[in-house]
Design a protein around this motif. Sequence first.
Motif, short mmCIF file in Angstrom:
data_model
loop_
_atom_site.label_atom_id
_atom_site.label_comp_id
_atom_site.label_asym_id
_atom_site.label_seq_id
_atom_site.Cartn_x
_atom_site.Cartn_y
_atom_site.Cartn_z
N TRP A 174 1.17 -1.10 -0.07
CA TRP A 174 0.15 -0.54 -0.20
C TRP A 174 0.74 1.47 0.07
N ASP A 175 0.72 2.49 1.06
CA ASP A 175 1.47 3.62 0.90
C ASP A 175 2.27 2.90 2.02
N GLY A 176 2.66 2.22 2.32
CA GLY A 176 3.66 2.12 3.38
C GLY A 176 3.46 2.48 4.98
N CYS A 177 3.38 0.98 5.34
CA CYS A 177 3.30 0.61 7.08
C CYS A 177 3.84 1.81 7.91
N CYS A 178 3.08 2.12 8.98
CA CYS A 178 3.22 3.45 9.42
C CYS A 178 3.74 2.66 10.93
N CYS A 179 3.58 1.65 11.10
CA CYS A 179 3.77 0.87 12.45
C CYS A 179 5.47 1.42 13.08
N GLU A 180 5.84 0.95 14.56
CA GLU A 180 6.81 1.92 14.91
C GLU A 180 8.12 1.08 14.53
N PHE A 181 7.81 -0.40 14.05
CA PHE A 181 8.93 -1.53 13.33
C PHE A 181 9.35 -0.97 12.10
N CYS A 182 8.16 -0.49 11.44
CA CYS A 182 8.74 -0.32 9.74
C CYS A 182 9.40 1.25 10.30
N VAL A 183 8.78 1.73 10.82
CA VAL A 183 9.06 3.95 10.84
C VAL A 183 11.10 3.50 11.55
N ASN A 184 11.03 2.37 12.76
CA ASN A 184 12.11 2.38 12.83
C ASN A 184 13.33 1.26 12.62
N LYS A 185 12.65 0.11 11.64
CA LYS A 185 13.93 -0.01 10.41
C LYS A 185 13.99 0.62 9.50
N PHE A 186 12.91 1.55 9.45
CA PHE A 186 13.45 2.57 8.09
C PHE A 186 14.44 3.91 8.36
N HIS A 187 14.80 4.15 10.32
CA HIS A 187 15.29 5.08 10.85
C HIS A 187 17.35 4.03 10.11
N ARG A 188 17.21 2.62 10.55
CA ARG A 188 18.60 2.15 10.35
C ARG A 188 18.61 1.84 8.53
N TYR A 189 17.89 1.77 7.90
CA TYR A 189 18.02 1.49 6.73
C TYR A 189 18.77 2.76 5.53
N LEU A 190 18.00 3.53 6.40
CA LEU A 190 18.81 5.18 6.06
C LEU A 190 19.79 5.46 6.73
N GLU A 191 20.77 4.43 7.89
CA GLU A 191 21.24 5.32 8.98
C GLU A 191 22.59 3.93 7.84
N GLU A 192 22.26 2.92 7.71
CA GLU A 192 23.33 2.43 6.77
C GLU A 192 23.38 2.55 5.74
N LYS A 193 22.56 3.28 3.97
CA LYS A 193 22.80 3.55 3.26
C LYS A 193 23.50 5.11 3.61
N TYR A 194 22.78 6.31 4.14
CA TYR A 194 24.21 7.28 4.64
C TYR A 194 24.91 7.46 5.39
N GLY A 195 25.08 6.66 6.49
CA GLY A 195 26.37 6.42 7.10
C GLY A 195 26.26 7.78 8.39
N THR A 196 26.30 8.70 7.49
CA THR A 196 26.05 9.79 9.38
C THR A 196 24.83 10.44 8.33
N ILE A 197 23.49 11.31 9.50
CA ILE A 197 22.83 12.02 9.63
C ILE A 197 23.21 14.02 8.41
N GLU A 198 24.26 14.25 8.88
CA GLU A 198 24.98 15.23 7.87
C GLU A 198 25.52 15.03 6.65
N GLU A 199 25.87 13.57 6.17
CA GLU A 199 25.59 13.11 4.64
C GLU A 199 24.38 13.06 3.89
N LEU A 200 23.08 12.13 4.81
CA LEU A 200 21.68 12.26 4.66
C LEU A 200 21.54 14.04 3.97
N ASN A 201 21.66 14.67 5.64
CA ASN A 201 21.17 16.13 4.86
C ASN A 201 21.74 17.05 3.68
N ARG A 202 23.31 16.53 3.33
CA ARG A 202 23.45 16.92 1.76
C ARG A 202 22.93 16.35 1.11
#
Lengths: 601, 601, 601
Positions: B95-123
């Motif tokens: 669907w549009d993506g489940c918004c439960c806490e498991f999904c959101v937390n895992k989404f954060h870990r996914y982004l962290e793994e991909k971008y390394g630092t939050i500064e890099e993601l911001n950039r």
Amino acid sequence: MWLLCVVDALGANGIKTVMGTPTATPPIWLIKQHPEVAYLGSDGVRKNHGGRRHCCSNAPAYIDSSREIVTAMAREFAHDKNIVGWQIDNEIYSWDGCCCEFCVNKFHRYLEEKYGTIEELNRAWNLNVFSQAYDSFGEIPPAVNAWHNPHIIYEWKVFHQLSNIEFINMQAEILKKYVSAPIGTDMMPFNGLDYEKTVENLDVVMFNHYNDENNLANAIFWFDYLRTLKNTPFWNTETQTSWNGSSSTGQVMKPEGFCRLNSWLPVILGGEANMYWLFRQHHAGHELLHGALLYPSGKPFHIFGEVQQTAFEFEKAAEFISDTRVQSDTALLFTSKNWNLFETQRILNDFSYCERLMNDFHKPLIESGIVPDVIGAKKELSEYRLIFAPYMMTLEDGGLQGRLEKWVRNGGVLVAGPMCDIRNALGAHYRDADTGMLEKLTGCTLDYSIPDSSVYIKSQWTDGTPFTGKMWHELYTSCDGAQELVSVTGGHSAVVGKAVVTKVKLGKGEIILLGSIPSEDDIKKLIGIAAADAGVIPFDISGSVIAVPRKGENYEGLILAEYKNQGGTCILPRAMTDVLTGDALSGKITLTPYEIRILQI
Amino acid sequence: MWLLCVVDALGANGIKTVMGTPTATPPIWLIKQHPEVAYLGSDGVRKNHGGRRHCCSNAPAYIDSSREIVTAMAREFAHDKNIVGWQIDNEIYSWDGCCCEFCVNKFHRYLEEKYGTIEELNRAWNLNVFSQAYDSFGEIPPAVNAWHNPHIIYEWKVFHQLSNIEFINMQAEILKKYVSAPIGTDMMPFNGLDYEKTVENLDVVMFNHYNDENNLANAIFWFDYLRTLKNTPFWNTETQTSWNGSSSTGQVMKPEGFCRLNSWLPVILGGEANMYWLFRQHHAGHELLHGALLYPSGKPFHIFGEVQQTAFEFEKAAEFISDTRVQSDTALLFTSKNWNLFETQRILNDFSYCERLMNDFHKPLIESGIVPDVIGAKKELSEYRLIFAPYMMTLEDGGLQGRLEKWVRNGGVLVAGPMCDIRNALGAHYRDADTGMLEKLTGCTLDYSIPDSSVYIKSQWTDGTPFTGKMWHELYTSCDGAQELVSVTGGHSAVVGKAVVTKVKLGKGEIILLGSIPSEDDIKKLIGIAAADAGVIPFDISGSVIAVPRKGENYEGLILAEYKNQGGTCILPRAMTDVLTGDALSGKITLTPYEIRILQI
Amino acid sequence: MWLLCVVDALGANGIKTVMGTPTATPPIWLIKQHPEVAYLGSDGVRKNHGGRRHCCSNAPAYIDSSREIVTAMAREFAHDKNIVGWQIDNEIYSWDGCCCEFCVNKFHRYLEEKYGTIEELNRAWNLNVFSQAYDSFGEIPPAVNAWHNPHIIYEWKVFHQLSNIEFINMQAEILKKYVSAPIGTDMMPFNGLDYEKTVENLDVVMFNHYNDENNLANAIFWFDYLRTLKNTPFWNTETQTSWNGSSSTGQVMKPEGFCRLNSWLPVILGGEANMYWLFRQHHAGHELLHGALLYPSGKPFHIFGEVQQTAFEFEKAAEFISDTRVQSDTALLFTSKNWNLFETQRILNDFSYCERLMNDFHKPLIESGIVPDVIGAKKELSEYRLIFAPYMMTLEDGGLQGRLEKWVRNGGVLVAGPMCDIRNALGAHYRDADTGMLEKLTGCTLDYSIPDSSVYIKSQWTDGTPFTGKMWHELYTSCDGAQELVSVTGGHSAVVGKAVVTKVKLGKGEIILLGSIPSEDDIKKLIGIAAADAGVIPFDISGSVIAVPRKGENYEGLILAEYKNQGGTCILPRAMTDVLTGDALSGKITLTPYEIRILQI
């Protein structure tokens, strides 16, 4: 710190800055500390960080934080010579109205202040219908999730607009303590704010316009309005060079010359300053497809040459433009209160106030050679000879009822209607008559108000030519001495013989009651009649040319511009010289598509 | 137990089973015990039991339960000879993506793994715009309830697709421990999954297709893609016999012969197996109007005879089909990353990636007598002479930039564009140039990218015939030595003389830069030019006939099929024999509506 | 107190009152005390105060409070001579179904009572598909937020309709204890309630109709239905004088004479009483643009004269109207169960039960000179000669299967189909045959049910003229002795030769199986055949004239009315006298637009 570096660097390269306060986009850490900063929808879900205006202008934590950052910025840049203006927030508006407890409680206080007692509110809104009456202000829900009556929807809308104005004024007060550059807030051509009220405490009117080649006439309407809000020229804080877009665009490129004309148009009509959004397209993030001057790579857009030309021309015409102001002796009323009323009770399902005002009245005026001032409820009337008041559902705004009467008695010609003066200040029907003042002033009675697009109702001018009324008919019984201009000839036996348009003398002036939305030909005919009665002399134009007379202490002249890429003509009333080209011109002159003539006498 | 009985009973009657894991439809008792198993919408409301895929692929309780039942089933049927395949879940999507806490937390870990630092993601996401920057990954909201930038929407989408692939792989791993029959998951022609990535750890590509008589060409596109994903034939796990429907249908019956052709088409193009949904219409519950083989009463549908005929023909042609594989030396790129990018930043409001790829490129290729391989980002390129790369917004996928360059230098002909190589892997503009590699490789610079449907921009082929570009124009300055094929002749003075299509030699090969979406005639002309340059020889067909060359260890031949119920012709390059009828054929042969010819040399 | 004053004041001026119970609009203080009184949406948000029916008919606090106020009112006005009727609630309905705990728990009890065990429910709904089975009734969710199967959606809908009927009956019981004036509830032409069941315990059928000049034929359909629900004339509790509207209107004025005809029409067709909503337009609050008799100022609307005329005519014709009842020997079945089934499983995506029944069957009957009784499932059949049963998806309602069979065997002519008898009482397919009784009774088998609008399937009457079937085809194999009326001539080899319309004798009567939706010409042809077989003699009319025969103890006659503002004719079967004008008429008479003739023999 970093911001000062940016401003300094720009300044060092000859670029002045209009500094914006960042309150349209609260940072995520603030929402994390104070979740109540985020806008609360009627579904109980708060807006996520990631866009703009996802905040609540009534949340104390948000107000405090905004106060803090604005103060810090005002201090930092108080005497910075590179700052030439301050822009508060950005295109402020409130979606469907935040439903958080701060908003709802403040809504209750707003209603209490306005209505005094709950009994008075119940009475004014006629809440005996459907057991709607409230026992206290605290019971009143936000105007969502129900088939609400128009009064509560109206107040909910107005309340949120006022909350935003309060939020803007809070910032303006802080800025005024520290800075001297003019202060404004950039607004959009949507019904998000009461423009008149918004700019009361501000120094300058700021406007973002994004019209395309198909609706430049709408832009003219807005510029005709903006210049009347303050005595100083309005600023064009944003416009596009080529096409609008977010992460995609629905527009195509514009014809050659559009960018130049679009940049010139507000200046011709009373504005100054011209900023492009975007200067350089974002390389990532939002609005990747929005038109700009430069691609992310730094390469210029194809309109780069037009922008350069415009800049050179501005410089050339600067003295004439700066000295002169647009002259008009005709006005068209346009008020925030009516816009809000029409959005909460349309009268006709597919009636759109602003659009109809533009199409049914403003465009025909322009095309008749009259560039009117579009004015709000509080504008001084004495400088006008002719005023159009269509769709002024209520005249109980800015004292218009008394002021219009006085102005007519002093010699003004008022074209009133359709849908004029038919509701009180709250959007309710009058109970003793069908209008607030028009029947009393004219002695004509409004017998029937009927939705019909000349399907059944047939009518004609007194010269026998047919009149076509659109959507709505207000049918009058003319008083003795009235000059009936259009009468009903068929439809229903009860309405035959009633007046659709009738003219009544009042003091030194006159009121023309207009009971329907006229076809293009019919409104132009009526404009001709009214202008003649008022002594207003239109410019003799053909095609899509606006003729804008300007006058100043040192200069006088006329600006002509073609705005539909089709060409046109104007017969000059006397010989003039083109400020840009030096051409000496007189008599009938022809304008090529998008041509601009800055003519000085 | 009961399931074994069913499988045994089917087996006893000569029917093999493809066993599906039941994870698309968690039972109500599981949701009762673990409410977090149910999908959580952005409005805070969980999906109710009663449909399909109302579960969250990231909920630990759901993963554990799924692991348990799949293990139990794998053990039970590990060596069952009636089981010929395993199908994991069903048409999985989120669907549009489940918004439960498991999904959101895992989404954060996914982004962290991909971008390394939050500064890099911001950039990388350019989050200085609109105060969007985050201080930690934990602050990032699900990409809903805001006007989000395309990068976060893209990652949210990709994250959920990856979560589903993880969920599939979890099941595949369990199955592989116990069973030997091939394992797959049945997919649909929607952008629900990355096909290439999904099948990496699976044995077989499974596909459900429900095209009707108006869009069989789209089915051909999908089959041209599916056969390239694995070295083994794909399976048709579902198709309808007659019409689609849920509790009602919006379709009408199909013309005679459609059912047979629809069943044959995937087999002709590289698939095997053919299962109908439904076999017998449900007597109650869901999908009461879906077409089937039998009515609930057991009476046959009117297409029963066509199904029987198809089965007999499959048997007759089995040896030829099984031995041979579809041959193509032309490829059309089609990647999941681009699909996701276009769905999160369309570039043009009404641009639909997959639809345009089909209509603007795949159909013209088919109609030109070329059945291309539609290939993903990781497919080996060396077997192709000619590759089309339209709408490849980014080439930073599967090492395509380097691999394509090498392939061209080795002699390949690449048609690149429109909208090719204009974004990096995250969907951001390049900052140093307007393309990632094309300008560097060709020496031609991309000057202007302009939305326009040849309303303003006029252009023509070098032979003087007009060229019609749709929706979008990328205008180049050709390098020295380039052969300009299409140039701009009018529109805006800044763009006249620029190239729309230009050809540049590179090593032994060449790159044709294509700067607009060509009209049907224009793309066919360009296909002719590119095919000639590449040494690709199209089949000589007319009408709606596909000509599919096949070759195996023992057999070689050509399959012809008419797919629009209108008829057509093909000139055979040599004499052949029809496997089904035994007819000996040569020269120009005519196909009647929906006719199929399995021709062997 | 205040209400008594109002009733007294009205009475003193000769105006009787129909007293309404105020339960459609709970006061805000009740919701404040008992928040659970407010309707709970599937998104977890309760409806706000401010409109109507924002309450839950299953909330105990609401039921108790309603009981209290109805008791108080009933006592107060028990013997008031000014009260001539009681109206319970107002246009009661339940949106998408309140999802509060009271509703959900009661839904479980409703299902338990109906299905007995959860195993039986699982079986009946075929919940083995998609792991849908429940372990207990308590697990079943409200039928929202999922792709639910049609049975649960159907039951959820029916449950809420029954809850409202229970709520109405609760009030009716209280009223009956105290008052003697007739009791009813005003209903709308929407699928909000089961009409037959709703009026079972009430004294009078009340109806609000708001048709405009384009769909008065629909109003006729409803009046043909309403008069069959009770032995007493139905009441017109609301209609508009001129146009509908809320805070705006989408309608235009009506042609002259419409108001009179619209007021007369229900009376002609079996109703009595005629009340206008609104009498005087609200001055504030809701529905400011709704048509009325008087403007808020007290001035009359332009239709005032028509209303006066109608009132005088009612008086003149009172004796004839009061004595006589509408006569019809033809019936058209129309049931709540089918309406609910079609709304939860449409069979065809764009199939709208009520609309199709009107357009495909009722209008052609009217235009053929037959004004049918539109009857529910429980209506006694013996008075009819000819019954049409199209779209009767199930006949398991009111014992129709057995009763229809018996009625045919006794000499009735039944036109059955299309889509007749194809589902059981729960909306599931039969499993042993394709119909419940029709195949058994007629000996004809239903071979194929196919969605098609004569695109592929071609058929013709036995006389060789073509037959056009719309949307859906049920194709039969006729039994020996059947008279095939329409047969398939082309489309698909499997269907050629099957019957679309076939006629079978049964006892003294016959069944005509109708397997498609006929074109207007074809249904009129079939009506002619069926009427002849049944001995039904249509009136000889042309144009848009209805001919309504009426008979009473003392009078007999015929009412003619033109309902499309176009004129028409009727050949009178014998000489008659116009009750309104005294004209003596015979032979062919012509009706002018909207003309009404009350003719007495």
